[in-house]
Design a protein around this motif. Structure first.
Motif, PDB file in Angstrom:
ATOM      1  N   LYS A  78      -1.801  10.792   5.281  1.00  0.00           N
ATOM      2  CA  LYS A  78      -2.266  12.169   5.455  1.00  0.00           C
ATOM      3  C   LYS A  78      -1.174  13.122   4.969  1.00  0.00           C
ATOM      4  CE  LYS A  78      -5.011  13.381   8.783  1.00  0.00           C
ATOM      5  NZ  LYS A  78      -5.628  13.722  10.096  1.00  0.00           N
ATOM      6  N   ILE A  79      -1.562  14.086   4.141  1.00  0.00           N
ATOM      7  CA  ILE A  79      -0.625  15.043   3.549  1.00  0.00           C
ATOM      8  C   ILE A  79      -0.646  16.351   4.338  1.00  0.00           C
ATOM      9  CG2 ILE A  79      -0.228  16.493   1.514  1.00  0.00           C
ATOM     10  CD1 ILE A  79      -1.093  14.129  -0.209  1.00  0.00           C
ATOM     11  N   GLY A 129      -4.598  11.570   2.172  1.00  0.00           N
ATOM     12  CA  GLY A 129      -4.026  11.315   0.860  1.00  0.00           C
ATOM     13  C   GLY A 129      -2.716  10.570   0.986  1.00  0.00           C
ATOM     14  N   GLY A 130      -2.469   9.657   0.073  1.00  0.00           N
ATOM     15  CA  GLY A 130      -1.210   8.911   0.084  1.00  0.00           C
ATOM     16  C   GLY A 130      -0.158   9.552  -0.797  1.00  0.00           C
ATOM     17  N   ARG A 131      -0.619  10.429  -1.672  1.00  0.00           N
ATOM     18  CA  ARG A 131       0.239  11.149  -2.613  1.00  0.00           C
ATOM     19  C   ARG A 131      -0.591  12.339  -3.075  1.00  0.00           C
ATOM     20  NH1 ARG A 131       2.122   7.152  -6.823  1.00  0.00           N
ATOM     21  NH2 ARG A 131      -0.081   7.176  -7.382  1.00  0.00           N
ATOM     22  N   ILE A 132       0.021  13.404  -3.486  1.00  0.00           N
ATOM     23  CA  ILE A 132      -0.736  14.565  -3.908  1.00  0.00           C
ATOM     24  C   ILE A 132      -1.684  14.187  -5.048  1.00  0.00           C
ATOM     25  CG2 ILE A 132       0.846  15.485  -5.682  1.00  0.00           C
ATOM     26  CD1 ILE A 132       0.386  18.267  -4.202  1.00  0.00           C
ATOM     27  N   THR A 167       0.787  -1.231   0.000  1.00  0.00           N
ATOM     28  CA  THR A 167       0.000   0.000   0.000  1.00  0.00           C
ATOM     29  C   THR A 167       0.821   1.285   0.000  1.00  0.00           C
ATOM     30  OG1 THR A 167      -0.148  -0.252   2.399  1.00  0.00           O
ATOM     31  CG2 THR A 167      -1.997  -1.061   1.098  1.00  0.00           C
ATOM     32  N   GLY A 168       2.144   1.188   0.101  1.00  0.00           N
ATOM     33  CA  GLY A 168       2.984   2.383   0.077  1.00  0.00           C
ATOM     34  C   GLY A 168       2.636   3.357   1.185  1.00  0.00           C
ATOM     35  N   THR A 169       2.524   4.643   0.825  1.00  0.00           N
ATOM     36  CA  THR A 169       2.179   5.676   1.815  1.00  0.00           C
ATOM     37  C   THR A 169       0.668   5.921   1.870  1.00  0.00           C
ATOM     38  OG1 THR A 169       2.505   7.406   0.152  1.00  0.00           O
ATOM     39  CG2 THR A 169       4.391   6.858   1.553  1.00  0.00           C
TER      40      THR A 169
END
Length: 625
Positions: free
Chosen positions: A163-164, A173-176, A156-158
């Protein structure tokens, strides 16, 4: 809504570097694999800097390639700036690094995934795991699809609880521009898995048209151009481009110091620990208050791209503060930010709860790979993904699992460190982590692992043919060198004295010559005697390394043989070490927590003494001699 049911061999959740390598590995082995990703058009994306490799990381990429993975080939096809790091040092610590074209890399991964046999890709999100009697049997998705399988890989990565943060603003969010996976995070917490938080970050991206390159130091790529893949099947490489170097200054630092209270890292909003070896610019200034400047590597994101990546100034300060300090940096006086830097905080599981195969010790058939295990970096993720994917396939068919040991691969070092020691910060690979690094070089990754990959069904006929051809060429070069005999007064001897500026006082043979310090991988090709026209350059380099470091390699192999006896002694699963008389309370607590798979792994747990190992050997009636 009607439930749609699908049955397969392996399910992979996540389409990042770990997920793609996992899905490709299991499908290459012939297992019917389903890859779930939130957005199909983000497959193959490089979330942070579009670069692959580096110190220790390059070794992982080579090993992924030796096992049939995709990362090395994708890097070669999209590489626009290649360099060998530590080129002046010994072969054990030399590492390849390449700046890649973000679009070319992504497109190649994307095409490879959709062309792969036995691989099905679904644009969907997993929100729950189907578990029966502590074994995984499937996955539920938000589109009401029930996927059934004996094995699942979570990559699942980030995105897991991601959270951003940018200044005082934060959102899930995992990425923008991408959503995080909240429901799946809650599912894992309900399974009593130890979930913790980590943090990573990225710098602002700059408009290439607003940078004054005349004020930057040029960084050239290597010529001849290195390659990552052992296949060497690329006919046309992309155009090579330049990278640049600049640095922060006292004005930059002053602005950041005055605004530290606006950073979520220092305001207390972020609790996760960030990567020690890739800190934000805020961290650097606080940690090193007496340092007047920090280096910035200015790297292009592609050949036909207007974005430059200022590597070294990761930040989560407010956008206006980012713009202000950017404009104090040499060459960036008029630079405009295209995308702001930001921090990402996300969930990860305690990797101590994993087998060396990356299977959960709690849920059978559930595998974890990448940042969910506490690592950072594309290379670490890809290596874990490949290992988890192949073992997920083997598990689904009730076949024996496989994982490399510390003396076989950097992947082995990576996995053993995670499973034996755990991590409190994002784990990054370095050559210094490998005690057997002289035999775990980049250039011999295929010699170490490709034969294993063949047995596992990970590689195709072409790669096997290339591997066997290399073995044959090395043997030819070795025999040729061994046959060289040079008389003291001969023309050949005089030529060698001139070429290598060496003092030869007696007759000498080829092996003795290559042991001389005056001869190395960079100058050996100047001698027609040592490198005739029909000689193979890469094979000769391997022979030179084997001969030059023969004594050290023999010593390391003896050490490996000594410790391997411990690695081969298995320990029972889910054993209560309170039943063993003589162990201290500290050792019992640690053994019960870690549940080591072997005496070797037990010996590497901090606090488990040699005396405790002796007690274990007696209790289980194991003999090592």
């Amino acid at each position: 809504m009607c439930t749609y049911r699908v049955f397969c061999d392996v399910i992979v959740i996540g389409g990042g570097h770990a997920g793609t390598e996992a899905a490709l590995a299991s499908s290459r082995m012939g297992y019917n694999t389903y890859l779930l990703t939130q957005k199909i058009n983000t497959l193959g994306s490089l979330s942070c800097n579009p670069s692959i490799g580096g110190i220790g990381k390059g070794h992982l990429v080579k090993e992924i390639d030796a096992l049939g993975g995709i990362m090395a080939i994708a890097s070669d096809i999209s590489g626009i700036h290649f360099r060998i790091l530590n080129a002046t040092k010994g072969p054990a610590v030399q590492s390849t690094r390449v700046q890649v074209d973000r679009i070319l890399y992504k497109n190649f991964i994307f095409q490879t995934l959709f062309q792969q046999k036995n691989l099905n890709i679904i644009e969907d999100e997993a929100y729950d795991l189907i578990i029966k009697k502590k074994s995984i049997i499937g996955v539920k998705t938000i589109k009401n699809i029930y996927l059934y399988s004996n094995s699942v890989v979570l990559a699942t990565g980030t995105f897991l609880g991601g959270k951003i943060y940018i200044g005082d603003k934060n959102y899930n969010g995992g990425r923008i521009n991408d959503f995080s996976s909240i429901k799946l995070s809650n599912t894992l917490k309900n399974l009593s898995m130890k979930i913790k938080r980590l943090k990573t970050g990225t710098p602002p991206r700059l408009d290439i048209k607003t940078i004054d390159f005349s004020r930057l130091k040029i960084q050239l790529g290597d010529n001849p151009r290195p390659v990552f893949s052992f296949i060497h099947g690329i006919k046309k490489y992309p155009k090579q481009t330049l990278c640049y170097i600049t640095s922060t200054n006292y004005k930059t630092h002053d602005i950041i110091k005055r605004n530290l209270h606006k950073s979520p890292i220092f305001s207390g909003k972020i609790s996760g620990i960030g990567p020690r070896y890739c800190p934000s610019i805020e961290d650097k200034i606080v940690r090193f208050p007496n340092k007047n400047s920090h280096q910035i590597f200015v790297e292009p994101e592609g050949l036909n791209c207007n974005v430059m990546y200022p590597n070294g100034i990761s930040t989560s300060l407010p956008i206006n503060v980012q713009q202000e300090f950017i404009n104090t940096i040499q060459g960036f006086k008029y630079s405009k930010i295209i995308q702001p830097g930001y921090a990402v905080e996300y969930d990860f599981i305690d990797p101590i709860g994993l087998q060396p195969t990356l299977e959960s010790k709690i849920i059978k058939g559930l595998f974890f790979a990448g940042q969910i295990n506490g690592t950072t970096g594309y290379e670490e993720a890809g290596a874990q993904g490949l290992l988890a994917g192949l073992n997920a396939g083997l598990y689904s068919s009730s076949s024996n699992s496989w994982y490399p040991t510390r003396n076989e691969a950097y992947i082995g070092v990576l996995v053993d460190d995670l499973c034996t020691k755990g991590t409190k910060e994002p784990y990054r690979m370095f050559t210094a982590r490998a005690e057997h690094r002289l035999i775990l070089r980049e250039d011999n990754a295929d010699l170490r692992l490709t034969k294993i990959a063949k047995k596992l069904g990970l590689i195709d006929k072409l790669r096997w043919l290339i591997y066997n051809k290399k073995i044959k060429q090395i043997e030819i070069e070795k025999k040729r060198i061994q046959k060289i005999q040079i008389k003291y007064h001969s023309k050949e001897c005089n030529d060698l004295k001139k070429i290598f500026n060496m003092n030869i006082k007696n007759d000498i043979n080829g092996v003795e010559l290559l042991k001389r310090t005056e001869i190395n991988v960079n100058n050996i090709y100047q001698s027609k005697l040592l490198f005739p026209k029909n000689s193979n350059r890469n094979a000769l380099k391997e022979v030179l390394t084997q001969i030059k470091y023969e004594g050290y390699i023999i010593k390391q192999n003896r050490e490996i043989e000594k410790y391997q006896k411990y690695e081969n002694i298995s320990l029972p699963k889910k054993f209560d070490y309170c039943n063993i008389i003589g162990l201290s309370n500290e050792v019992i607590i640690k053994l019960n927590r870690y549940q080591p798979v072997s005496i070797g792994q037990a010996s590497r747990i901090s606090g488990v003494t040699p005396a405790a190992i002796s007690i274990l050997l007696v209790f289980f009636k194991k003999k090592i001699f």
